[in-house]
Structure formats: C-alpha cells, structure tokens
Design a protein around this motif. Structure first.
Motif, mmCIF file in Angstrom:
data_model
loop_
_atom_site.group_PDB
_atom_site.id
_atom_site.type_symbol
_atom_site.label_atom_id
_atom_site.label_comp_id
_atom_site.label_asym_id
_atom_site.label_seq_id
_atom_site.Cartn_x
_atom_site.Cartn_y
_atom_site.Cartn_z
ATOM 1 N N THR A 43 71.968 25.911 53.001
ATOM 2 C CA THR A 43 71.596 25.230 51.789
ATOM 3 C C THR A 43 70.297 26.260 51.259
ATOM 4 O O THR A 43 69.140 26.359 51.558
ATOM 5 C CB THR A 43 71.193 23.768 51.730
ATOM 6 O OG1 THR A 43 70.872 23.453 50.404
ATOM 7 C CG2 THR A 43 70.082 23.741 52.684
ATOM 8 N N TYR A 44 70.793 27.145 49.899
ATOM 9 C CA TYR A 44 69.721 28.255 49.624
ATOM 10 C C TYR A 44 69.073 27.641 48.367
ATOM 11 O O TYR A 44 69.705 27.197 47.558
ATOM 12 C CB TYR A 44 70.659 29.348 49.333
ATOM 13 C CG TYR A 44 69.776 30.594 49.216
ATOM 14 C CD1 TYR A 44 69.590 31.453 50.105
ATOM 15 C CD2 TYR A 44 69.326 30.854 47.869
ATOM 16 C CE1 TYR A 44 68.773 32.413 49.707
ATOM 17 C CE2 TYR A 44 68.641 31.948 47.581
ATOM 18 C CZ TYR A 44 68.423 32.770 48.427
ATOM 19 O OH TYR A 44 67.545 33.956 48.135
ATOM 20 N N ALA A 45 67.807 27.985 48.207
ATOM 21 C CA ALA A 45 67.092 27.527 47.109
ATOM 22 C C ALA A 45 66.504 28.829 46.465
ATOM 23 O O ALA A 45 65.835 29.507 47.173
ATOM 24 C CB ALA A 45 66.048 26.602 47.569
ATOM 25 N N VAL A 46 67.049 29.006 45.127
ATOM 26 C CA VAL A 46 66.564 30.138 44.595
ATOM 27 C C VAL A 46 64.883 30.022 44.182
ATOM 28 O O VAL A 46 64.485 28.929 43.930
ATOM 29 C CB VAL A 46 67.547 30.415 43.198
ATOM 30 C CG1 VAL A 46 68.971 30.671 43.846
ATOM 31 C CG2 VAL A 46 67.389 29.430 42.373
ATOM 32 N N GLY A 47 64.380 31.148 43.938
ATOM 33 C CA GLY A 47 63.213 31.370 43.167
ATOM 34 C C GLY A 47 63.347 30.905 41.769
ATOM 35 O O GLY A 47 64.284 30.573 41.217
ATOM 36 N N THR A 48 62.131 31.103 41.061
ATOM 37 C CA THR A 48 62.040 30.688 39.659
ATOM 38 C C THR A 48 63.124 31.354 38.578
ATOM 39 O O THR A 48 63.093 32.806 38.864
ATOM 40 C CB THR A 48 60.682 31.235 39.207
ATOM 41 O OG1 THR A 48 59.621 30.352 39.913
ATOM 42 C CG2 THR A 48 60.384 30.491 37.483
ATOM 43 N N VAL A 49 63.881 30.796 38.164
ATOM 44 C CA VAL A 49 64.822 31.242 37.199
ATOM 45 C C VAL A 49 64.560 30.916 35.838
ATOM 46 O O VAL A 49 64.858 31.763 34.683
ATOM 47 C CB VAL A 49 66.348 30.790 37.203
ATOM 48 C CG1 VAL A 49 66.862 31.260 38.685
ATOM 49 C CG2 VAL A 49 66.423 29.227 37.499
ATOM 50 N N GLY A 50 63.787 29.766 35.431
ATOM 51 C CA GLY A 50 63.596 29.333 34.036
ATOM 52 C C GLY A 50 63.626 27.935 33.714
ATOM 53 O O GLY A 50 63.771 27.198 34.920
ATOM 54 N N LEU A 51 63.348 27.457 32.528
ATOM 55 C CA LEU A 51 63.425 26.075 32.101
ATOM 56 C C LEU A 51 64.878 25.968 31.465
ATOM 57 O O LEU A 51 65.222 24.673 31.389
ATOM 58 C CB LEU A 51 62.322 25.674 31.678
ATOM 59 C CG LEU A 51 60.966 25.840 32.044
ATOM 60 C CD1 LEU A 51 59.767 25.363 31.279
ATOM 61 C CD2 LEU A 51 60.810 25.202 33.534
ATOM 62 N N ASP A 99 68.924 25.366 30.511
ATOM 63 C CA ASP A 99 70.041 25.161 31.349
ATOM 64 C C ASP A 99 70.926 26.425 31.658
ATOM 65 O O ASP A 99 71.444 26.782 32.537
ATOM 66 C CB ASP A 99 70.701 24.108 30.489
ATOM 67 C CG ASP A 99 70.493 22.776 30.670
ATOM 68 O OD1 ASP A 99 69.680 22.433 31.681
ATOM 69 O OD2 ASP A 99 70.939 22.051 29.897
ATOM 70 N N GLN A 100 70.881 27.463 30.567
ATOM 71 C CA GLN A 100 71.421 28.769 30.676
ATOM 72 C C GLN A 100 70.879 29.446 32.113
ATOM 73 O O GLN A 100 71.857 30.520 32.345
ATOM 74 C CB GLN A 100 71.608 29.577 29.767
ATOM 75 C CG GLN A 100 70.229 30.186 29.246
ATOM 76 C CD GLN A 100 69.221 29.271 28.478
ATOM 77 O OE1 GLN A 100 69.443 28.214 28.458
ATOM 78 N NE2 GLN A 100 68.435 29.906 27.815
ATOM 79 N N CYS A 101 69.916 29.390 32.523
ATOM 80 C CA CYS A 101 69.115 30.016 33.627
ATOM 81 C C CYS A 101 69.721 29.469 35.058
ATOM 82 O O CYS A 101 69.323 30.114 35.824
ATOM 83 C CB CYS A 101 67.904 29.852 33.318
ATOM 84 S SG CYS A 101 66.935 29.797 31.942
ATOM 85 N N ALA A 102 70.420 28.440 34.753
ATOM 86 C CA ALA A 102 70.591 27.831 36.175
ATOM 87 C C ALA A 102 71.843 28.810 36.971
ATOM 88 O O ALA A 102 72.457 29.412 36.674
ATOM 89 C CB ALA A 102 71.550 26.328 36.174
ATOM 90 N N PRO A 103 71.439 28.745 38.450
ATOM 91 C CA PRO A 103 72.214 29.700 39.349
ATOM 92 C C PRO A 103 73.870 29.506 38.849
ATOM 93 O O PRO A 103 74.557 30.369 38.751
ATOM 94 C CB PRO A 103 71.769 29.417 40.714
ATOM 95 C CG PRO A 103 70.378 28.656 40.484
ATOM 96 C CD PRO A 103 70.354 28.261 39.161
ATOM 97 N N SER A 104 74.128 28.324 38.577
ATOM 98 C CA SER A 104 75.509 27.806 38.575
ATOM 99 C C SER A 104 76.027 28.521 37.365
ATOM 100 O O SER A 104 77.291 28.948 37.314
ATOM 101 C CB SER A 104 75.669 26.431 38.551
ATOM 102 O OG SER A 104 75.196 25.963 37.338
ATOM 103 N N ALA A 105 75.341 28.707 36.267
ATOM 104 C CA ALA A 105 75.775 29.536 35.132
ATOM 105 C C ALA A 105 75.688 30.811 35.224
ATOM 106 O O ALA A 105 76.712 31.405 34.632
ATOM 107 C CB ALA A 105 74.730 29.096 33.875
#
Length: 384
Positions: free
Chosen positions: A94-102, A104-110
């Motif tokens: 279960t992998y937790a990414v570092g900061t991507v932003g705030l 919704d388009q920044c979500a890893p799944s996107a």
C-alpha cells in the motif's frame, strides 16, 4: 537505465482530468459501512510514462475510510496487479505518494492512465517484482470535499484502508492472506508512518510485514518553522489549508489577509509544481493578519499529527537526507529516537548527500529490497 534516468529527471524537475472510467461498478458482495469496503470500482490503466506498457491490470476504486475525527468517509485510489501468471497470495504494497497538490486533477488515480503521475516510475519497480500495489489518493483528493493535506491520522487511515480495499476488490485476484508492506516518502512518509503506528489498533487483521518510510515530516510545527520564507513556503500554506479542511473550527480565513486568501484559493485548484512556485520564499507574515502557528488551537491541531508517540508493531526502515531542504534532518532523527525509545524495530539510514527529491529516487530500490526481505521472512537488522 533509461527508465530510471527519466524518472529522476521528472522528479527533479518538480523539486518535489479526473474522471471515472466508463462502466463503473459497485461492489455489493459485502455489507457497506466498514473501513476498507469497496464503494465503486472501474477498469483504468497504469502508465509510468505516457503510453508506456506495464503488463498490469488496474482499477480505480472508491472505498470507505475514516477521517481524522473518526467519522466515516469515502476515499479514492488505484489497485494495480501484475499480469504475470502468478497464483496464490502475492505481496501487496500500500503505497503513499508524496505531495501532488490540492486539486482533484492532481490525484494519482487521475494521472496513472495518462502517464503523468511522477511516482509511477517508482511504483513500477514494485510491480516488476510481482507485487500488487494499492495507491490511495488520500481524503478529499479525487472525491468531494477539500484535501486534508498533511493531516496524519486521516492519511494513515486511508493507507491502511487502501490495503483492505485491494484485498476485498473482487476482480483483483488478491486475498486477505496477502502479506502487506507499507511504503511512502515525504507526505507519503508521513502517511505510511501514521499507518504503521495505527496498524495494531485500526487494522490488526492486515498481515503487515514492514514499513519503508522516508523524508518524514514527523513534526509539522518544526517543519513549518523551517520552511517559513524558504523554498517550501508554499507547502506550509497547503498544510494550513489541509488542516482547516479536517478541522473547520480552526477558521483559517480569520488569519489570512487578502493575499493569503487568494493564494489558498489558487492552490486548491492546482498541483504541487505550480503551488510550490507560487509560494516560493513567502513568509507567514506575508499572507496573514496574525500567525495561526502562535494560536493554541492551531498548535493542538498540528501536534495531533506528530509522529513518534507510539511504536509500530512491525519492523520499520526509516531514512532521511542529511541536506534535505524541505523536511529538517533533525525531525527524521528525532522520529528514529522516539520509536527506538519505545522499543520499535527500526533500521535507520542516513543519506549523506540526500536532498529531498534525490532521497526519494536513490533510496527507492534499497527500500524495496528491504521490504522484499520482510516478505521472504528474513531477520531484521535494526540499529537503534
């Protein structure tokens, strides 16, 4: 080698279209309401770079989890499973990414279907080992509401529940017998460290073999002070917005001046590269009418995300760069000392030339090798 070089280039450039796939299905084979239950799932794809094949299957999921205050919520994420013909339980990270932003388009799944999620290059190193990977988007990133950025307890819940959800996803081929590893760096290091501390009380049924975590902002007040007027100043304002999302009674707007409100509104719509540049070298006094970090309620909220208050019940690989320009090295050392004092099995690694992003890249393979030894049942070599 080309892949690793391109990954390094992409991550170094950072300095550190959200949309559900057609045919979304709901999982109704389990009663709703428990953390880790699947709410929806839909096929997606996993590409470290645009169009790059990975020989995996992936699903975008929404699953039940828990807020920092203990209320039920729904979080999104991605489950990635190698298509290698393997049968029987396979390791699940279960992998937790570092900061991507705030936004919704920044979500890893996107970003996974587009090949634009930066840490996908590091995640692919795990799928190439035959491991399944569950990647949380965290609370409010890809789902309704604001992202509770840097709120440790909410992140820890989301990480553990992502593993539960992956095991319960009926099309994944995973089972509850899958050995689990926790892995993350920076914000992801905070999230996995919180998951490690919460595992025994929150998700004891998960067979967690180890946590590999680095660049951990274990003390948010010290980290904020370090970044005030520094290169990571934008992250301080993002963290304030994240805590206000988790604890609306903090009323961040009362502390912000017009410039600060404008910055927060902007950051909520954009991703980390833009937000970091927008906030470069800003001081708290530049964006506030009074400093929330001097307020007792804000101090309590930030202290609630402190790590080191309980020992993980499984081995931990903890690493931190000596010249980390975003998360003070002293904060990582203190987390090691706190865990060791409480009897945790910690293997600590100091990265002498490691600034923040380089630490994530260069240590990704050693950290994964350490997890591989835990999956293989090899003895640990703690160095408290």
């Amino acid at each position: 080698m080309r892949l690793r070089t391109r990954a390094l280039a992409a991550l170094a450039a950072l300095t550190v279209s959200f949309g559900l796939a057609n045919g979304t299905a709901s999982a109704d084979d389990k009663p709703a309401g428990s953390p880790g239950d699947i709410v929806t799932f839909a096929p997606t794809s996993f590409h470290p770079l645009p169009g790059q094949p990975t020989n995996t299957k992936a699903w975008r999921i929404t699953y039940r989890s828990t807020t920092a205050k203990g209320a039920p919520n729904v979080v999104s994420g991605t489950v990635i499973v190698p298509q290698d013909g393997r049968t029987g339980p396979r390791p699940l990270v279960t992998y937790a990414v570092g900061t991507v932003g705030l936004g919704d388009q920044c979500a890893p799944s996107a970003g996974f279907p587009l090949g634009t999620t930066l840490e996908a290059n590091l995640i692919q190193q795990l799928t190439l080992r035959g491991w399944a990977v569950a990647v949380t988007d965290y609370e409010g990133l890809g789902t309704p509401g604001d992202h509770t950025y840097a709120v440790g307890r909410a992140e820890g819940h989301a990480v553990l529940d992502a593993a539960r959800a992956a095991q319960r996803l009926p099309v994944s081929g995973l089972s509850r017998k899958s050995p689990v590893g926790l892995m993350g760096y920076s914000q992801g290091g905070q999230a996995t460290s919180w998951a490690a501390e919460l595992h025994d009380s929150y998700a004891p049924e998960l067979d967690v073999r180890g946590t590999a975590t680095g660049g951990v902002p274990a003390d948010l007040l010290k980290t904020a002070e370090f970044n005030n007027g520094n290169i990571g100043a934008g992250l301080v304002l993002m963290s304030a917005a994240g805590h206000n999302a988790a604890y609306p009674e903090l009323r961040l707007d009362q502390y912000l001046n017009a410039k600060g409100r404008s910055y927060v509104d902007f950051m909520k719509k954009h991703c980390v590269a833009v937000n970091t540049v927008a906030g470069l070298f800003k001081r708290i006094s530049d964006v506030t009418v009074r400093n929330p970090l001097q307020d007792a309620d804000w101090q309590r909220a930030l202290r609630a995300s402190d790590l080191g208050t309980r020992a993980p019940g499984h081995p931990v690989y903890l690493y931190h760069g000596v010249i980390d320009e975003l998360i003070p090295y002293s904060v990582g050392k203190q987390l090691r000392a706190d865990w060791c004092a409480k009897g945790a099995d910690v293997q600590w690694k100091s990265l002498p030339l490691g600034e923040h992003v380089l630490g994530a890249v260069t240590e990704s393979i050693p950290a994964a090798n350490w997890l591989a030894d835990r999956f293989a049942g090899k003895p640990t070599r703690g160095n408290c």
